[in-house]
Write a protein that holds these residues in place. Structure first.
Motif, mmCIF file in Angstrom:
data_model
loop_
_atom_site.group_PDB
_atom_site.id
_atom_site.type_symbol
_atom_site.label_atom_id
_atom_site.label_comp_id
_atom_site.label_asym_id
_atom_site.label_seq_id
_atom_site.Cartn_x
_atom_site.Cartn_y
_atom_site.Cartn_z
ATOM 1 N N TYR A 146 47.952 30.428 31.703
ATOM 2 C CA TYR A 146 46.756 29.571 31.765
ATOM 3 C C TYR A 146 45.533 30.402 32.202
ATOM 4 C CZ TYR A 146 43.849 25.524 32.997
ATOM 5 O OH TYR A 146 42.834 24.593 33.079
ATOM 6 N N CYS A 147 45.704 31.197 33.289
ATOM 7 C CA CYS A 147 44.587 32.034 33.773
ATOM 8 C C CYS A 147 44.136 32.995 32.669
ATOM 9 C CB CYS A 147 45.007 32.837 35.005
ATOM 10 S SG CYS A 147 45.245 31.850 36.490
ATOM 11 N N ALA A 148 45.100 33.598 31.984
ATOM 12 C CA ALA A 148 44.758 34.553 30.928
ATOM 13 C C ALA A 148 44.026 33.854 29.787
ATOM 14 C CB ALA A 148 46.023 35.229 30.406
ATOM 15 N N SER A 149 44.501 32.664 29.420
ATOM 16 C CA SER A 149 43.883 31.958 28.285
ATOM 17 C C SER A 149 42.450 31.534 28.616
ATOM 18 C CB SER A 149 44.721 30.730 27.884
ATOM 19 O OG SER A 149 44.659 29.724 28.876
ATOM 20 N N LYS A 150 42.207 31.161 29.859
ATOM 21 C CA LYS A 150 40.846 30.737 30.237
ATOM 22 C C LYS A 150 39.924 31.952 30.417
ATOM 23 C CE LYS A 150 41.303 26.210 30.340
ATOM 24 N NZ LYS A 150 40.557 25.328 29.431
ATOM 25 N N GLY A 151 40.499 33.081 30.895
ATOM 26 C CA GLY A 151 39.709 34.310 30.958
ATOM 27 C C GLY A 151 39.261 34.735 29.564
ATOM 28 N N GLY A 152 40.159 34.572 28.606
ATOM 29 C CA GLY A 152 39.818 34.883 27.214
ATOM 30 C C GLY A 152 38.718 33.973 26.693
ATOM 31 N N LEU A 153 38.792 32.709 27.076
ATOM 32 C CA LEU A 153 37.756 31.754 26.654
ATOM 33 C C LEU A 153 36.388 32.172 27.203
ATOM 34 C CD1 LEU A 153 36.979 29.037 25.320
ATOM 35 C CD2 LEU A 153 37.599 27.905 27.467
ATOM 36 N N ASP A 154 36.375 32.646 28.453
ATOM 37 C CA ASP A 154 35.091 33.081 29.046
ATOM 38 C C ASP A 154 34.495 34.252 28.270
ATOM 39 O OD1 ASP A 154 35.814 31.228 30.903
ATOM 40 O OD2 ASP A 154 35.999 32.625 32.572
ATOM 41 N N GLY A 155 35.365 35.156 27.829
ATOM 42 C CA GLY A 155 34.879 36.280 27.026
ATOM 43 C C GLY A 155 34.230 35.785 25.747
ATOM 44 N N LEU A 156 34.862 34.814 25.125
ATOM 45 C CA LEU A 156 34.297 34.226 23.902
ATOM 46 C C LEU A 156 32.938 33.593 24.185
ATOM 47 C CD1 LEU A 156 37.253 32.307 22.215
ATOM 48 C CD2 LEU A 156 35.936 34.182 21.225
ATOM 49 N N THR A 157 32.867 32.857 25.292
ATOM 50 C CA THR A 157 31.602 32.174 25.635
ATOM 51 C C THR A 157 30.460 33.174 25.736
ATOM 52 O OG1 THR A 157 32.833 30.504 26.887
ATOM 53 C CG2 THR A 157 30.468 30.658 27.333
ATOM 54 N N ARG A 158 30.747 34.294 26.415
ATOM 55 C CA ARG A 158 29.676 35.276 26.625
ATOM 56 C C ARG A 158 29.230 35.917 25.296
ATOM 57 N NH1 ARG A 158 32.482 35.903 31.688
ATOM 58 N NH2 ARG A 158 33.974 37.364 30.784
ATOM 59 N N VAL A 159 30.195 36.224 24.431
ATOM 60 C CA VAL A 159 29.819 36.831 23.133
ATOM 61 C C VAL A 159 29.072 35.808 22.278
ATOM 62 C CG1 VAL A 159 30.684 37.880 21.014
ATOM 63 C CG2 VAL A 159 31.705 38.498 23.204
ATOM 64 N N MET A 160 29.550 34.562 22.278
ATOM 65 C CA MET A 160 28.841 33.509 21.520
ATOM 66 C C MET A 160 27.409 33.381 22.029
ATOM 67 S SD MET A 160 31.289 30.260 20.982
ATOM 68 C CE MET A 160 32.785 30.360 21.832
ATOM 69 N N ALA A 161 27.249 33.440 23.366
ATOM 70 C CA ALA A 161 25.907 33.281 23.952
ATOM 71 C C ALA A 161 24.969 34.370 23.433
ATOM 72 C CB ALA A 161 25.999 33.316 25.475
ATOM 73 N N LYS A 162 25.489 35.584 23.311
ATOM 74 C CA LYS A 162 24.641 36.680 22.829
ATOM 75 C C LYS A 162 24.383 36.587 21.327
ATOM 76 C CE LYS A 162 24.837 40.270 26.198
ATOM 77 N NZ LYS A 162 25.249 41.603 26.573
ATOM 78 N N GLU A 163 25.451 36.336 20.566
ATOM 79 C CA GLU A 163 25.301 36.404 19.105
ATOM 80 C C GLU A 163 24.662 35.158 18.499
ATOM 81 O OE1 GLU A 163 28.777 37.543 16.949
ATOM 82 O OE2 GLU A 163 29.097 39.357 18.135
ATOM 83 N N LEU A 164 24.836 34.013 19.157
ATOM 84 C CA LEU A 164 24.338 32.766 18.551
ATOM 85 C C LEU A 164 22.946 32.376 19.046
ATOM 86 C CD1 LEU A 164 27.631 30.628 18.552
ATOM 87 C CD2 LEU A 164 26.706 32.055 16.721
ATOM 88 N N ALA A 165 22.550 32.867 20.228
ATOM 89 C CA ALA A 165 21.235 32.477 20.770
ATOM 90 C C ALA A 165 20.079 32.818 19.819
ATOM 91 C CB ALA A 165 21.021 33.095 22.145
ATOM 92 N N PRO A 166 20.123 33.973 19.147
ATOM 93 C CA PRO A 166 19.032 34.240 18.197
ATOM 94 C C PRO A 166 18.934 33.191 17.087
ATOM 95 C CG PRO A 166 20.267 36.264 18.649
ATOM 96 C CD PRO A 166 21.029 35.130 19.277
ATOM 97 N N HIS A 167 20.009 32.429 16.875
ATOM 98 C CA HIS A 167 19.982 31.332 15.888
ATOM 99 C C HIS A 167 19.640 29.989 16.547
ATOM 100 C CE1 HIS A 167 21.749 33.914 12.799
ATOM 101 N NE2 HIS A 167 22.593 34.336 13.720
ATOM 102 N N GLY A 168 19.297 30.033 17.835
ATOM 103 C CA GLY A 168 18.935 28.782 18.518
ATOM 104 C C GLY A 168 20.130 28.003 19.026
ATOM 105 N N ILE A 169 21.276 28.663 19.134
ATOM 106 C CA ILE A 169 22.491 27.983 19.628
ATOM 107 C C ILE A 169 22.898 28.617 20.961
ATOM 108 C CG2 ILE A 169 24.902 27.396 19.123
ATOM 109 C CD1 ILE A 169 24.195 27.965 16.104
ATOM 110 N N ARG A 170 22.902 27.792 22.033
ATOM 111 C CA ARG A 170 23.320 28.283 23.347
ATOM 112 C C ARG A 170 24.817 28.049 23.532
ATOM 113 N NH1 ARG A 170 22.012 25.228 27.142
ATOM 114 N NH2 ARG A 170 21.317 23.437 25.917
ATOM 115 N N ALA A 171 25.452 28.860 24.405
ATOM 116 C CA ALA A 171 26.869 28.642 24.737
ATOM 117 C C ALA A 171 27.069 28.884 26.228
ATOM 118 C CB ALA A 171 27.754 29.577 23.932
#
Ligand code: NDP
Length: 241
Positions: A146-171
């Motif tokens: 569970y801890c590992a799966s949620k840590g992985g989710l946090d990594g996704l959130t941070r990359v989405m925040a960087k890559e999607l924000a220029p398109h006007g999408i926050r994460a």
């Protein structure tokens, strides 16, 4: 926070925190597209909240992609579905690890990809909230997968925040402590373990689903227009204790 005229995809909408998020969104004027597993919950969501509800097992990658596409178009996305299985680290099985990563990490990625692709294609802004856990910050015994799966989710959130924000999408990510839902009953029914956890929460109580839902809706809303890529504990101070 008003969500009048907005369509919001909520995964794991059938029970617990997801169900409370749906209740609040509908109360505030949103149309909800619910993705959840049990047929009884799908019927209840349609009947009680007028949701468009799609039955899907988020552990199945192809079915998840199909359900995500069927849920579109939408203004916002909340990845709330999650699951756990308690196993000490040395007894953590590959099967359980894969199941938890599939539901808690891979499914949010698949749903967010389809959601973001559709917004980018239409040139529309949006926001994503991923429901993580304090378990991604600390090591909780018997929660290795569970801890590992949620840590992985946090990594996704941070990359989405960087890559999607220029398109006007926050994460952003929201990290609840123990919250009184069916999942918490599964994970914290041992009174000794529950007491140890409670002792570390300065406000002196576990969270209610509404405590988490309010923060999720804030991060989704335009009031949080400048908040992007954060991991927000909703833990009564657990992380500073
Ligand atoms: P619940 O178990 O109460 O509800 C989870 C919801 O997600 C259910 O509707 C469930 O459907 C759905 N779901 C689970 N697995 C799948 C799947 N494979 N496919 C489709 N839907 C699925 O959990 P909570 O409300 O407590 O948890 C919500 C989120 O909050 C999760 O991401 C969890 O990890 C996180 N969280 C919870 C904490 C807590 O103490 N409760 C603490 C920290 C984080 P069904 O019942 O039909 O399987």
């Amino acid at each position: 926070m008003e969500f009048k005229g907005k369509t919001v995809i909520v995964t794991g909408a059938g029970k617990g925190i997801g169900r409370e998020i749906v209740r609040m969104l509908v109360e505030r004027g949103a149309q909800v597209v619910a993705l959840t597993r049990s047929g009884a919950d799908v019927e209840a969501l349609r009947g009680e909240f007028g949701c468009r509800a799609i039955q899907v097992d988020l552990a199945d990658a192809d079915a998840t992609k199909e359900a995500a596409i069927a849920a579109l178009p939408a203004d916002f996305l909340i990845n709330c579905a999650g699951t756990t299985e308690l196993q000490p680290f040395l007894e953590t099985t590959v099967e359980a690890f894969d199941r938890l990563v599939a539901v808690n990490t891979r499914a949010p990625m698949i749903v967010a990809q389809e959601y973001a692709r559709s917004l980018i294609k239409e040139g529309r802004p949006g926001a994503i909230v991923n429901v993580s856990s304090v378990a991604s910050f600390v090591g909780i015994p018997d929660h290795a997968a569970y801890c590992a799966s949620k840590g992985g989710l946090d990594g996704l959130t941070r990359v989405m925040a960087k890559e999607l924000a220029p398109h006007g999408i926050r994460a952003n990510g929201v990290h609840p402590t123990v919250t009184l839902t069916p999942m918490a009953v599964k994970a914290w029914s041992d009174p000794e373990k529950a007491a140890g956890m409670m002792k570390r929460i300065p406000v002196g109580r576990f969270a209610e689903p509404a405590d988490i839902a309010e923060v999720v809706l804030f991060l989704l809303s335009d009031q949080a227009a400048m908040v992007n890529g954060i991991s927000m504990p909703v833990d009564g101070g657990y992380m500073i204790a």
